[in-house]
Write a protein that holds these residues in place. Sequence first.
Motif, short mmCIF file in Angstrom:
data_model
loop_
_atom_site.label_atom_id
_atom_site.label_comp_id
_atom_site.label_asym_id
_atom_site.label_seq_id
_atom_site.Cartn_x
_atom_site.Cartn_y
_atom_site.Cartn_z
N PHE A 103 58.96 38.51 47.24
CA PHE A 103 58.33 38.44 46.02
C PHE A 103 56.71 38.53 46.39
N PRO A 104 55.92 38.24 47.70
CA PRO A 104 54.48 38.80 47.07
C PRO A 104 54.74 39.89 46.87
N GLU A 105 55.20 41.12 47.77
CA GLU A 105 54.84 42.60 47.48
C GLU A 105 55.42 42.66 45.65
N LEU A 106 56.33 41.68 44.85
CA LEU A 106 56.63 42.22 43.09
C LEU A 106 55.58 41.31 42.84
N VAL A 107 54.76 40.31 43.60
CA VAL A 107 53.70 40.30 42.65
C VAL A 107 52.04 41.03 42.44
N ALA A 108 52.45 41.57 43.82
CA ALA A 108 51.33 41.68 43.70
C ALA A 108 51.45 43.47 42.68
N ARG A 109 52.45 44.17 42.85
CA ARG A 109 52.65 45.17 42.09
C ARG A 109 52.42 44.88 40.35
N VAL A 110 53.15 43.71 40.22
CA VAL A 110 52.62 43.20 39.39
C VAL A 110 51.33 42.64 38.21
N ARG A 111 50.50 42.99 39.29
CA ARG A 111 49.49 42.11 39.26
C ARG A 111 48.90 43.72 39.24
N ALA A 112 48.78 44.61 40.19
CA ALA A 112 48.48 46.06 39.32
C ALA A 112 48.19 46.72 38.54
N LEU A 113 50.00 46.00 37.74
CA LEU A 113 50.37 47.25 36.51
C LEU A 113 49.97 46.67 35.54
N ALA A 114 49.61 45.61 35.38
CA ALA A 114 48.87 44.62 34.30
C ALA A 114 47.53 45.29 34.03
N ARG A 115 46.99 44.78 35.72
CA ARG A 115 45.62 45.91 35.21
C ARG A 115 45.36 46.95 34.66
N ARG A 116 46.61 47.69 34.91
CA ARG A 116 46.18 49.57 34.65
C ARG A 116 47.21 49.25 32.36
N SER A 117 47.12 47.83 32.34
CA SER A 117 47.95 48.53 30.97
C SER A 117 46.92 46.96 29.82
N THR A 118 45.70 46.92 30.11
CA THR A 118 45.12 46.31 29.46
C THR A 118 43.57 46.86 29.64
N PRO A 119 42.16 46.92 28.61
CA PRO A 119 41.16 47.98 29.14
C PRO A 119 40.91 47.69 30.56
N ALA A 120 39.79 47.66 30.89
CA ALA A 120 39.54 47.62 32.48
C ALA A 120 38.86 46.70 32.53
N THR A 121 38.66 46.07 33.59
CA THR A 121 37.42 44.98 33.33
C THR A 121 36.86 44.94 34.93
N PRO A 122 35.67 44.09 35.52
CA PRO A 122 35.05 44.38 36.65
C PRO A 122 36.09 43.70 36.95
N PRO A 123 35.67 43.66 38.24
CA PRO A 123 36.46 43.12 40.20
C PRO A 123 36.36 41.90 39.79
N THR A 124 34.81 41.13 38.99
CA THR A 124 34.75 39.39 39.47
C THR A 124 34.16 39.62 37.62
N LEU A 125 34.54 38.68 37.05
CA LEU A 125 34.59 38.16 35.10
C LEU A 125 33.09 36.67 36.03
N SER A 126 32.24 37.23 34.43
CA SER A 126 31.07 35.92 35.52
C SER A 126 30.58 36.13 33.93
#
Length: 218
Positions: A103-126
């Motif tokens: 499951f941790p691998e599934l979560v990591a892959r989902v998060r990586a794909l989610a980042r690609r599906s939305t406009p690029a955001t900085p590694p940290t938000l502030s």
Amino acid sequence: MLVVEDFEVLARSIGTGLRREGMAVDVVLDGGDALEHLAITRYDVVILDRDLPGVHGDEVCRSIVADGCGSRVLMLTAASTLKDRVDGLGLGADDYLPKPFDFPELVARVRALARRSTPATPPTLSAADLTLDPARRVALRAGRRLELSPKEFAVLECLLASGGRAVSAEELLERVWDERADPFTTAVKTTIRRLRAKLGNPPVIHTVREGGYRIGHA
């Protein structure tokens, strides 16, 4: 997120696990239902079992790609040969995970794909003295770590990622909760209230009349 998996126990388990990670998740058990959901809602990531009853997972994947909606597809299947992976990616899937999986691998892959599906955001938000690291799931105010629930973290992430734009309660309900949420629920107001209390003073989340909420000036 949309989980499309005909084995109900696994589908519900994936949905529950992803919700605990702060994601909004809808779960369906066949390809036809998946297409109906996709016609109404734009998902960041579709976790798609390939071997579905009714409308096959391959057809669902082709439909997502042809629609051009921008949803990323993580294909799941019990078949794990190289040819299976190549065929799945050839259909337009963005990633491929054979069963059984950790499951941790599934979560990591989902998060990586989610980042690609939305406009690029900085590694940290502030904003001002508030900093949020989505990857590490850490939020700080003036250097003090905030103990946030998954929903509180997700709401704060949405507000910070909006870049000062007002985010409506309806948008937060769609992005942070899921289709099971009552549209008349007070969940957004309750979560905002708790989040404000944890953030402390001076106030950083402001209510915009008939517009929702934003980080920064009201």
